[in-house]
Scaffold this motif. Structure first.
Motif, PDB file in Angstrom:
ATOM      1  N   PRO A 188      -2.156 -10.681   0.834  1.00 49.75           N
ATOM      2  CA  PRO A 188      -2.909  -9.483   0.432  1.00 49.75           C
ATOM      3  C   PRO A 188      -2.787  -9.292  -1.081  1.00 49.75           C
ATOM      4  O   PRO A 188      -1.683  -9.364  -1.634  1.00 49.75           O
ATOM      5  CB  PRO A 188      -2.214  -8.350   1.197  1.00 49.75           C
TER       6      PRO A 188
ATOM      7  N   GLU B 235      -9.191  -4.213   2.416  1.00 47.79           N
ATOM      8  CA  GLU B 235      -8.139  -4.990   1.764  1.00 47.79           C
ATOM      9  C   GLU B 235      -8.651  -6.396   1.450  1.00 47.79           C
ATOM     10  O   GLU B 235      -9.274  -7.044   2.285  1.00 47.79           O
ATOM     11  CB  GLU B 235      -6.928  -5.059   2.699  1.00 47.79           C
TER      12      GLU B 235
ATOM     13  N   VAL C 141      -5.675   0.221  -1.818  1.00 51.07           N
ATOM     14  CA  VAL C 141      -5.903  -0.923  -0.940  1.00 51.07           C
ATOM     15  C   VAL C 141      -6.282  -2.148  -1.752  1.00 51.07           C
ATOM     16  O   VAL C 141      -5.869  -3.271  -1.462  1.00 51.07           O
ATOM     17  CB  VAL C 141      -6.985  -0.575   0.106  1.00 51.07           C
TER      18      VAL C 141
ATOM     19  N   ASN D  25      -2.884  -6.695  -2.770  1.00 51.30           N
ATOM     20  CA  ASN D  25      -2.147  -5.504  -3.186  1.00 51.30           C
ATOM     21  C   ASN D  25      -0.636  -5.689  -3.203  1.00 51.30           C
ATOM     22  O   ASN D  25       0.072  -4.787  -3.638  1.00 51.30           O
ATOM     23  CB  ASN D  25      -2.541  -4.295  -2.326  1.00 51.30           C
TER      24      ASN D  25
ATOM     25  N   VAL E 121       0.812  -1.218   0.000  1.00 54.49           N
ATOM     26  CA  VAL E 121       0.000   0.000   0.000  1.00 54.49           C
ATOM     27  C   VAL E 121       0.846   1.269   0.000  1.00 54.49           C
ATOM     28  O   VAL E 121       0.519   2.246  -0.692  1.00 54.49           O
ATOM     29  CB  VAL E 121      -0.954   0.004   1.218  1.00 54.49           C
TER      30      VAL E 121
END
Length: 302
Positions: free
Chosen positions: A243, A164, A291, A245, A106
C-alpha cells in the motif's frame, strides 16, 4: 433464558479450554461454574460443550451459539460505555478492529488527532492479517468499528474512506530512469518477489494481480510483517507490492506505479447505528485518514 453471566462463563470456558482455569479466572468455584453451564444448556435445549479428559470441545450447538454469545457480551460492554457517556463522563474505551497494513499506514494520524481531542477515551486496537478475519471478528462483536476493505453484503452502516493505491517497490541499486513512474507487472514475471506469509491478505492480493498479468509470483522471501516488505524490497531481495500509504516521505527505495493499477476501497463499518463516541471517531477518521499519501501524488500516483 440465557443470562449475560452464563454467556460470559461459556466464552471463558471455551477461551481457556478448561473448566478449572475458567473458574479461577472468573473467581468462582468449579461446581458453581458447572452448575451455570448446565443451566445454560437446559435453557437452549442441548449440550454446548463436550467434556474431554483434559479439555473441552464445542458441540455443533455450541459452535453455533458462540459467536452470538461474544456479540452479546460486546454489546453489553458498549451499552455500559454509552450509559457512562450519557451521564456526562468523558472516559471509556473504543474498540477498533483493522488490518495490519491499515494500522500502519492510515490510522496513526487519525489516532493522534483522536488522542488530542478525547484523551480519556482510550482506543483498544485489534489487528488482523486478512479482511475475511476482520469481517468475521466484527460480525462476532469484537469491536465498535472496523476499518478495512469494503465488506461484501454487510448489514450495518458502511462509510467509505477512499480508494487505496498500491505501488511496486524495487531495489535501490537497480537501473533508474527518473522519467519512468510506472511498471507493467508482466515485465516482473521472472523476478523472485518479496511475498507475504500464507494467510496474509496481501499474499492473496499479490497472487491475484499477478495471475491477472499472466504469471504466478515466485517468492524470494515471505514476511508476516507488512512494514518489512518495502524494506526487504529496497534492500534488493526482489520487488514488493505494498500500500502506498505505508511508505514514509523520503523512503529510500524505487517506487513505481503498477500497470494495470492495483486499488482497493477502504471503509469504516459498524454493526449498528454508531453511538456518540463511535460517531465522533468516524468523523475524525473521515477527516484525517490519508488513504492516498500526499507525498507520492504527482510523482508516482496520479
Amino acid at each position: 433464558m440465557a443470562t449475560l453471566r452464563q454467556l460470559e462463563y461459556l466464552v471463558t470456558v471455551v477461551d481457556e479450554g478448561s473448566f478449572t482455569r475458567a473458574a479461577e479466572l472468573l473467581h468462582v468455584t468449579q461446581p458453581a461454574l458447572s452448575h451455570q453451564m448446565r443451566a445454560l444448556e437446559r435453557a437452549v435445549g442441548g449440550a454446548l460443550l463436550e467434556r474431554l479428559p483434559r479439555s473441552v470441545r464445542l458441540t455443533p450447538m455450541g459452535r453455533a451459539m458462540l459467536p452470538h454469545a461474544r456479540a452479546a457480551l460486546a454489546d453489553a460492554q458498549r451499552a455500559r460505555c454509552a450509559a457512562r457517556q450519557a451521564s456526562g463522563l468523558e472516559s471509556g474505551e473504543l474498540a477498533v478492529a483493522t488490518l495490519y497494513s491499515v494500522s500502519l499506514g492510515v490510522l496513526p494520524p487519525v489516532l493522534r488527532v483522536w488522542r488530542r481531542a478525547h484523551p480519556d477515551v482510550h482506543i483498544r486496537l485489534f489487528e488482523h492479517r486478512h479482511a475475511d478475519e476482520l469481517l468475521a471478528a466484527m460480525d462476532e462483536g469484537q469491536a465498535d468499528v472496523a476499518v478495512g476493505p469494503v465488506p461484501p453484503d454487510w448489514a450495518g452502516p458502511v462509510r467509505e474512506l477512499g480508494v487505496e493505491e498500491f505501488v511496486v517497490v524495487l531495489p535501490t541499486d537497480g537501473p533508474r530512469d527518473e522519467e519512468v513512474v510506472s511498471v507493467e507487472l508482466a515485465t516482473l514475471a521472472e523476478c523472485a518477489w518479496v511475498h507475504y506469509a500464507p494467510g496474509h491478505g496481501l499474499a492473496d492480493l499479490l497472487d491475484q494481480v499477478c495471475a491477472a498479468a499472466g504469471f504466478q509470483p515466485r517468492a524470494a522471501v515471505r514476511t508476516e510483517q507488512t512494514a518489512a516488505a518495502p524494506l526487504l524490497a529496497a534492500a534488493g531481495l526482489g520487488p514488493a507490492l505494498v500500500p502506498a500509504n505505508i511508505l514514509p516521505p523520503g523512503f529510500d527505495g524505487r517506487v513505481l506505479r503498477p500497470e494495470p493499477a492495483v486499488r482497493r476501497t477502504l471503509a469504516a463499518y459498524t454493526r449498528r447505528e454508531p453511538d456518540p463516541v463511535t460517531a465522533a471517531f468516524l468523523d475524525v477518521l473521515a477527516r484525517e485518514a490519508h488513504v492516498v499519501p500526499s507525498h507520492l501524488v504527482g510523482s508516482v500516483l496520479p
